[in-house]
Design an enzyme around this catalytic site. Structure first.
Site, PDB file in Angstrom:
ATOM      1  N   ARG A  74      -4.657  -8.063  11.193  1.00 60.24           N
ATOM      2  CA  ARG A  74      -5.130  -7.529   9.915  1.00 60.24           C
ATOM      3  C   ARG A  74      -6.581  -7.941   9.750  1.00 60.24           C
ATOM      4  NH1 ARG A  74      -1.170  -5.965   6.265  1.00 60.24           N
ATOM      5  NH2 ARG A  74      -2.884  -4.831   5.312  1.00 60.24           N
ATOM      6  N   ASP A 235       2.003  -6.981  -4.485  1.00 59.85           N
ATOM      7  CA  ASP A 235       2.317  -5.594  -4.115  1.00 59.85           C
ATOM      8  C   ASP A 235       3.805  -5.509  -3.811  1.00 59.85           C
ATOM      9  OD1 ASP A 235       1.978  -2.933  -3.613  1.00 59.85           O
ATOM     10  OD2 ASP A 235       0.645  -3.177  -1.890  1.00 59.85           O
ATOM     11  N   ASN A 240       6.672  -2.098   1.247  1.00 60.93           N
ATOM     12  CA  ASN A 240       6.012  -3.207   1.933  1.00 60.93           C
ATOM     13  C   ASN A 240       7.016  -4.167   2.546  1.00 60.93           C
ATOM     14  OD1 ASN A 240       3.350  -2.449   1.525  1.00 60.93           O
ATOM     15  ND2 ASN A 240       3.224  -3.465  -0.463  1.00 60.93           N
ATOM     16  N   ASP A 253       1.980  -7.215   3.413  1.00 60.62           N
ATOM     17  CA  ASP A 253       0.898  -6.896   2.467  1.00 60.62           C
ATOM     18  C   ASP A 253       0.817  -7.885   1.302  1.00 60.62           C
ATOM     19  OD1 ASP A 253       0.336  -4.841   4.126  1.00 60.62           O
ATOM     20  OD2 ASP A 253       0.824  -3.231   2.734  1.00 60.62           O
ATOM     21  N   GLU A 255      -2.293  -9.125   0.091  1.00 59.71           N
ATOM     22  CA  GLU A 255      -3.668  -9.229  -0.388  1.00 59.71           C
ATOM     23  C   GLU A 255      -3.780  -9.247  -1.908  1.00 59.71           C
ATOM     24  OE1 GLU A 255      -2.790  -6.853   1.817  1.00 59.71           O
ATOM     25  OE2 GLU A 255      -3.045  -4.881   0.904  1.00 59.71           O
TER      26      GLU A 255
END
Length: 362
Positions: A74, A235, A240, A253, A255
């Protein structure tokens, strides 16, 4: 099946990277040889068909010391890719994933390396082990077609319950256990102020009246007691999560991780399904109208955590607002790359305009 032709499917796909994957393969291999073994090799480097719109994702196999490991890298997007978010603290993501895995028992991917130096690839990046399983897709949405739509109701309920359990486990983690996230601030007020700042960054040259009315609605309906601050996934949605046999095997995910009341995650999980269900109904398809319903999600969460979710009208509306800010940025990104025209009415940049208008009108 949705019956959508390939032209429609292609139109729904968005440009996610401006980087040359062939060049990246050579640079990752050179980095790996410096890091672990002069004979290390990288093969099969590609971007997934469902590459996200925040961090860029690379899939490859890494070989060293006589073994081969399926990997995922990533990396932050390049500036010319019109990033969705203003900053990408990959070190913070790595910390959150390790805390989620080691302290909360959440199946976040195992991080193999974190490279803070932008030199090797032009940006910091981290590499994690690649899991195997099925992910409910965004394009075309899992409410249109596919394995989850075709599953038995009991299997979908099992998937829902095991996904809500991810939140119940994660929310046992307090701010002190995630210093890099807590350093950004804690609590509902800080979270909402952060989203307002994100709106200003993402749309500084354009006012979107619907989103500004939604921010005002939040102030008028602020919870009397926002509740405890816990580690939020950020999220939190089934798109996800990677599943095997309707059980989560990888939670992806991170972030958007933050420290906030648990209802921030719960509202997002409930609303994001509602978003895809609304899109499905507009297309004249049945979708999954009874799946991820608020009553079911909150009941399972209460049974697993002992915490009674409250003020869910507020938190689901907040989720709709947050999603509106993000998706308006995504659509402006598409406009930048010539994938669609700018609408005459800025409120049309909010894909779920009708739903958000309904929510803030009562």
């Amino acid at each position: 099946m949705s019956g959508l032709d390939e032209e429609s499917r292609e139109a729904a796909r968005m440009r996610t990277s401006t980087r040359d994957t062939a060049e990246l393969r050579g640079r990752i291999e050179a980095w790996l040889r410096d890091r672990v073994d002069a004979r290390a090799a990288v093969s099969g480097l590609s971007t997934p068909e469902t590459n996200g719109l925040s961090s860029e994702t690379l899939l490859f196999d890494a070989s060293w010391d006589g073994r081969t490991v399926a990997c995922v890298a990533r990396m932050a997007p390049s500036a010319d890719a019109v990033p969705v978010f203003p900053d990408y603290d990959l070190g913070r993501q790595v910390e959150v994933m390790r805390v989620a895995r080691e302290r909360a028992g959440v199946p976040a991917p195992r991080v193999l390396w974190f490279e803070p130096d932008p030199g090797p690839l032009g940006t910091p990046f981290f590499v994690m082990e690649r899991a195997s399983g099925l992910v409910p897709p965004d394009v075309m949405p899992y409410t249109f077609e596919g394995w989850l739509l075709d599953a038995a109701p009991s299997d979908r309920a099992r998937l829902r319950d095991r996904t809500v359990e991810i939140l119940a486990r994660l929310h046992r983690v307090g701010p002190a256990q995630v210093p890099s996230v807590a350093a950004a601030g804690c609590g509902l007020r800080r979270h909402v102020d952060g989203q307002r700042a994100y709106y200003e960054w993402a749309h500084a040259d354009l006012r979107i009246p619907l989103l500004e009315r939604a921010f005002a609605w939040l102030e008028d309906h602020w919870p009397a007691d926002p509740g405890p601050d816990v580690l939020n996934w950020g999220d939190a949605r089934i798109g996800n999560v990677m599943y095997a046999g309707f059980e989560p095997v990888a939670v992806l995910d991170w972030e958007m991780a933050a420290v906030a009341p648990p209802e921030v995650d719960l509202g997002w999980m409930i609303f994001l399904h509602r978003f895809f269900q609304d899109v499905t109904e507009v297309m004249g398809l049945p979708g999954l109208p009874d799946f991820m319903a608020r009553a079911d999600v909150c009941r399972v969460y209460r049974e697993l955590s002992g915490h009674e979710p409250r003020d869910m009208d507020f938190y689901e509306t907040y989720a709709a607002l947050r999603h509106g800010v993000i998706m308006a940025r995504v659509w402006r990104r598409r406009i930048h790359f010539g994938e669609q025209p700018m609408p005459a009415d800025p409120d049309d940049l909010v894909m779920h305009r009708a739903r958000l208008e309904q929510m803030i009108s009562g």
